[in-house]
Every structure is written in structure tokens, then in C-alpha cells.
Design an enzyme around this catalytic site. Sequence first.
Site, PDB file in Angstrom:
ATOM      1  N   ASP A 284      59.041  94.136  89.462  1.00 52.36           N
ATOM      2  CA  ASP A 284      58.927  94.187  91.040  1.00 52.36           C
ATOM      3  C   ASP A 284      57.753  94.841  91.439  1.00 52.36           C
ATOM      4  O   ASP A 284      57.526  95.962  91.204  1.00 52.36           O
ATOM      5  CB  ASP A 284      60.139  95.240  91.513  1.00 52.36           C
ATOM      6  CG  ASP A 284      60.450  95.039  92.731  1.00 52.36           C
ATOM      7  OD1 ASP A 284      59.548  94.467  93.568  1.00 52.36           O
ATOM      8  OD2 ASP A 284      61.570  95.416  93.395  1.00 52.36           O
TER       9      ASP A 284
ATOM     10  N   HIS B 249      56.915  95.157  94.483  1.00 52.86           N
ATOM     11  CA  HIS B 249      57.551  95.938  95.754  1.00 52.86           C
ATOM     12  C   HIS B 249      56.243  96.028  97.204  1.00 52.86           C
ATOM     13  O   HIS B 249      55.903  96.813  97.403  1.00 52.86           O
ATOM     14  CB  HIS B 249      57.606  97.426  95.361  1.00 52.86           C
ATOM     15  CG  HIS B 249      58.906  97.914  96.188  1.00 52.86           C
ATOM     16  ND1 HIS B 249      59.114  98.626  97.143  1.00 52.86           N
ATOM     17  CD2 HIS B 249      60.255  97.547  96.073  1.00 52.86           C
ATOM     18  CE1 HIS B 249      60.149  98.969  97.424  1.00 52.86           C
ATOM     19  NE2 HIS B 249      61.081  98.229  96.738  1.00 52.86           N
TER      20      HIS B 249
ATOM     21  N   GLU C 235      58.632  89.839  91.294  1.00 53.17           N
ATOM     22  CA  GLU C 235      59.241  90.165  92.512  1.00 53.17           C
ATOM     23  C   GLU C 235      58.385  90.704  93.746  1.00 53.17           C
ATOM     24  O   GLU C 235      57.476  91.497  93.073  1.00 53.17           O
ATOM     25  CB  GLU C 235      60.537  90.811  92.306  1.00 53.17           C
ATOM     26  CG  GLU C 235      61.201  91.576  93.460  1.00 53.17           C
ATOM     27  CD  GLU C 235      62.389  92.171  93.463  1.00 53.17           C
ATOM     28  OE1 GLU C 235      62.643  92.225  92.076  1.00 53.17           O
ATOM     29  OE2 GLU C 235      63.038  92.798  94.179  1.00 53.17           O
TER      30      GLU C 235
ATOM     31  N   GLU D 153      64.258  90.385  99.727  1.00 54.42           N
ATOM     32  CA  GLU D 153      65.375  91.589  99.678  1.00 54.42           C
ATOM     33  C   GLU D 153      65.120  91.992 101.198  1.00 54.42           C
ATOM     34  O   GLU D 153      66.187  92.680 101.710  1.00 54.42           O
ATOM     35  CB  GLU D 153      65.192  92.400  98.690  1.00 54.42           C
ATOM     36  CG  GLU D 153      63.780  93.474  98.792  1.00 54.42           C
ATOM     37  CD  GLU D 153      63.873  94.314  97.593  1.00 54.42           C
ATOM     38  OE1 GLU D 153      64.245  93.917  96.422  1.00 54.42           O
ATOM     39  OE2 GLU D 153      63.470  95.605  97.873  1.00 54.42           O
TER      40      GLU D 153
ATOM     41  N   GLU E 173      71.278  91.014  90.334  1.00 50.43           N
ATOM     42  CA  GLU E 173      70.790  92.455  89.819  1.00 50.43           C
ATOM     43  C   GLU E 173      72.157  93.388  89.918  1.00 50.43           C
ATOM     44  O   GLU E 173      72.980  93.147  90.852  1.00 50.43           O
ATOM     45  CB  GLU E 173      69.592  92.995  91.103  1.00 50.43           C
ATOM     46  CG  GLU E 173      69.343  94.389  90.735  1.00 50.43           C
ATOM     47  CD  GLU E 173      68.337  94.904  91.957  1.00 50.43           C
ATOM     48  OE1 GLU E 173      68.297  94.121  93.205  1.00 50.43           O
ATOM     49  OE2 GLU E 173      67.519  95.789  91.791  1.00 50.43           O
TER      50      GLU E 173
ATOM     51  N   TRP F  30      55.287 100.576 100.515  1.00 54.66           N
ATOM     52  CA  TRP F  30      55.970 100.907  99.807  1.00 54.66           C
ATOM     53  C   TRP F  30      56.803  99.977  98.972  1.00 54.66           C
ATOM     54  O   TRP F  30      57.202  99.115  99.507  1.00 54.66           O
ATOM     55  CB  TRP F  30      56.844 102.033 100.421  1.00 54.66           C
ATOM     56  CG  TRP F  30      57.934 102.673  99.191  1.00 54.66           C
ATOM     57  CD1 TRP F  30      57.175 103.657  98.345  1.00 54.66           C
ATOM     58  CD2 TRP F  30      58.976 102.569  98.939  1.00 54.66           C
ATOM     59  NE1 TRP F  30      58.328 103.997  97.771  1.00 54.66           N
ATOM     60  CE2 TRP F  30      59.461 103.265  97.875  1.00 54.66           C
ATOM     61  CE3 TRP F  30      60.080 101.702  99.583  1.00 54.66           C
ATOM     62  CZ2 TRP F  30      60.673 103.093  97.346  1.00 54.66           C
ATOM     63  CZ3 TRP F  30      61.113 101.691  99.088  1.00 54.66           C
ATOM     64  CH2 TRP F  30      61.580 102.363  97.986  1.00 54.66           C
TER      65      TRP F  30
HETATM   66  O1  KDG Z   1      66.496 100.440  99.950  1.00 49.43           O
HETATM   67  C1  KDG Z   1      65.411  99.813  99.149  1.00 49.43           C
HETATM   68  C2  KDG Z   1      65.739  99.188  97.850  1.00 49.43           C
HETATM   69  O2  KDG Z   1      66.821  98.468  98.015  1.00 49.43           O
HETATM   70  C3  KDG Z   1      64.424  98.433  96.935  1.00 49.43           C
HETATM   71  O3  KDG Z   1      63.607  99.448  96.669  1.00 49.43           O
HETATM   72  C4  KDG Z   1      65.186  97.878  95.826  1.00 49.43           C
HETATM   73  O4  KDG Z   1      63.358  96.814  95.395  1.00 49.43           O
HETATM   74  C5  KDG Z   1      64.429  96.998  95.076  1.00 49.43           C
HETATM   75  C6  KDG Z   1      65.118  95.865  94.323  1.00 49.43           C
HETATM   76  O5  KDG Z   1      64.741  95.207  93.507  1.00 49.43           O
HETATM   77  O6  KDG Z   1      66.128  96.290  93.742  1.00 49.43           O
HETATM   78 MG    MG Z   2      62.851  94.640  94.885  1.00 48.42          MG
END
Ligand code: KDG
Ligand code: MG
Length: 402
Positions: free
Chosen positions: A210, A212, A236, A262, A339, A402
Site C-alpha cells: 500500500d 497510501h 495499492e 478505499e 483484507e 498521508w
Molecule cells: O482509516 C484509514 C485506514 O482505513 C487506512 O489507512 C487503511 O489503507 C488502509 C488499508 O489499506 O487498510
Molecule cells: Mg489502503
Amino acid sequence: MIIESAEVVVTSPDRNFVTLRLTTDDGLVGLGDATLNGRERSVVAYLAEHVAPLLVGRDAHRIEDTWQFLYRGAYWRRGPVTMAAIAAVDVALWDLKAQAAGMPLYQLLGGASRTGLLAYGHASGPSLPSLFESIHQLLEEGYRAIRVQTSVPGLSKVYGVGSSALYEPAGRVPMPVEEDWDSRSYLRHIPGVFEAVRAEFGPSLPLLHDVHHRLTPIEAARLGKELEPYDLFWLEDCTPAEDTSALRLVRQHTTTPLAIGEVFNSVYDYRSLISERLIDYVRSAVTHTGGITHLKRILEYAGQYGIKSGIHGPTDISPVGMAAALHLGLAVHNFGIQEYMKHGALTDSVFSQSFTFTDGLLHPGSAPGLGVGLDLDAAGRFPYQTAYLPINRLKDGTLHDW
Ligand code: KDG
Ligand code: MG
């Protein structure tokens, strides 16, 4: 089956959860998850002030009509708060309908398409040895697919590297914690990590990562290309999610499979990504995307393009939201992976659950409805606590995704 009451329950056992609890004139109780991490009370207000009064007296069987009533009827469509609130109503209504039918919910969604759902767990560690240990631990717990996150030299706190076995990015803090970021350091470090993980764990273990939302399109393209030898299951959120056209450039440069969504909440967020085949996995949570009714629609659309599900399931999805994901995942044809982060013991003391995790596969169980109960007394022992997700800054102080 007339709705007699619609109550919003906020509880904070290991973290904050918002649950909609519908009761009907035939004595059934339906649950829906409305947890929006770090912004929980906005959905509480939306539900309690604007939605709950509209539900009392409605026929709980009319799921589609209620969905359209709340979506089109509000005039102000989409957005995370609205769609989490609609999701909670939708899931609670599906829970009620399946309980009324005396069946586990997946039966009403078309029945099981598979025996269980491949789950991935989160491995992390600041160093390679601790990362390897974390992967070994998950394999021992039965996981057959692993998300790999690690620290980056020179950065003090990086997303996804847990300080305990429980993944929880939101801190119970009055102000967001600040983390630091540097894309060049990250890009230099990550391919070597995957090379080492593949060397240690072999070629067949599905590995996920991820980003992010942190890279520019060209940086993400480079990363995807450099990770190709390590055969990721997916990369991801490689770029900020709202700029969906970024993935066109990434896609032109790499065959590493891409997952995103997400933070999406509507089929309209996905339309060009799906129709132009720019992604491989839909990451939406049932909780944040208008519930089972809407996510099922997105997945059926995605299925026309060979795109599969990868439903979001970190710990900020409550056991109610997780159960909804499992019923949907068991039923849809184009399931990809689920997940699955285990909740803590306090959460399990508030929410009873019928789903199982055996040999790496999740199953929603055979209890009628969602198979999740909410113990109101236990919930009452854990009042809401202020919590925020972290923020990210570059070395010069610039705020970064973030
Ligand atoms: O609330 C934010 C989280 O759910 C996120 O940071 C989780 O990126 C995430 C993931 O792939 O589980
Ligand atoms: Mg994620």
C-alpha cells in the site's frame, strides 16, 4: 416488517465505532456500520438528525426504495458522510431481511460462489528481520496472502508500520500526530525490500503493498515497473485517489496490478477507471460506499471488465462492516481478495460474530442475517474518545498526502 426505532450507537472499545441499530415491529434487530475513521461524529449527526427520523414507520423490506430515497431524496449526493450513513441503513435492512428469511445474508445475494474468501493480513516491521518475523507470524496464523509495509531509512514514522500486533493508524489524541515523508528515499528503499522478501519466502506467496496515495504518477509508474520482478498481487493507492486520470500514466508503464478505492464512495468515482481498464481491484468498503446495494452494483460493473473485488477491511471497519463484506464477497462472481485485520478483545466483547477464519479463508457463517450482535451494555462501557488519523509532512514542513 415496519421499522419502529432507529438508534445510533457510538462505542469505543479498542477504537471508535458507529453502529446503526434498527428494530422492527416483529422484534428483529438489524445492524449497519457507519464508522468514518477520525470523523465519526459527522456521520452520527447525519444519521441521528436527518436519517433516523425518516426511517421510523417505513417498510424494512423496501431496501432499494429506501436507498434511492436517501440518495436521491437528499438532493446533496455522494460524499463520505452521506454514503457511510446510507451504507449503515442499507446493511441494517439487508440484515433484517435475511433474518426475516431465516438465512445467512449471502443466500439472498445469490448464494455462495466459493467455499471461503482468501484473506490478506498486514505484516510490518521497521527492519528486514522484524518484517520477516511479522510475515512468519501471519503465516502461522494461517494467512495465505500478506501485505508488506516497512520503514524507510531517514524517516521516523511511516504509514503501516505498527507498534503492536493490532493495526491502528488513528491515535486517541486531541490533534493529529505528524509523520514524515520523502518519496525519493521511499522509492530507493522499497524494491530491495521486496527482493529480500521474495528471496526469503519464495515465489508463490501473494504479496501486496500500500503506497497510501503518496506518489506522483511518474513516481508510481517507476515503482510499479521496478516491482515487476517480485510479482505483486497488487500495488495499492499508488497516487492520490481523487485524481483518477493519474492511473492512465501508471498503467502505460507497468504490468504490476493496481488497486484503488478505499476513499471512494460511489460508482461514479470508478467509472473511467473501470471502463478504461486502469485498475485490477476495487478497494471500496461496504461501510463507505453506500452499503451492499451500491457496492454490489460497482462490483458487477467491474466484473464486465475482468476487475475483481479487494474490499477494504482494516480495523476501522467494525465487525458489522466486516460481516457485510464477507457475505457480499462470498456471493459475487468476481471476488479477488479480502483484507482482514483482527479486532481487539474489547471489540469482540461488544460485537458477537459468527464469521470464521480457517486456513487463510474467511467465511461469514450460517447464522441468519449478518451474524453479528451488538451488546448494548458492553458498548455503553466504552464511550467515544476523540481520535484522529495522522498527517504527513515533508522535511521542509510541506503538508503531504498521508
Ligand atoms: O482509516 C484509514 C485506514 O482505513 C487506512 O489507512 C487503511 O489503507 C488502509 C488499508 O489499506 O487498510
Ligand atoms: Mg489502503
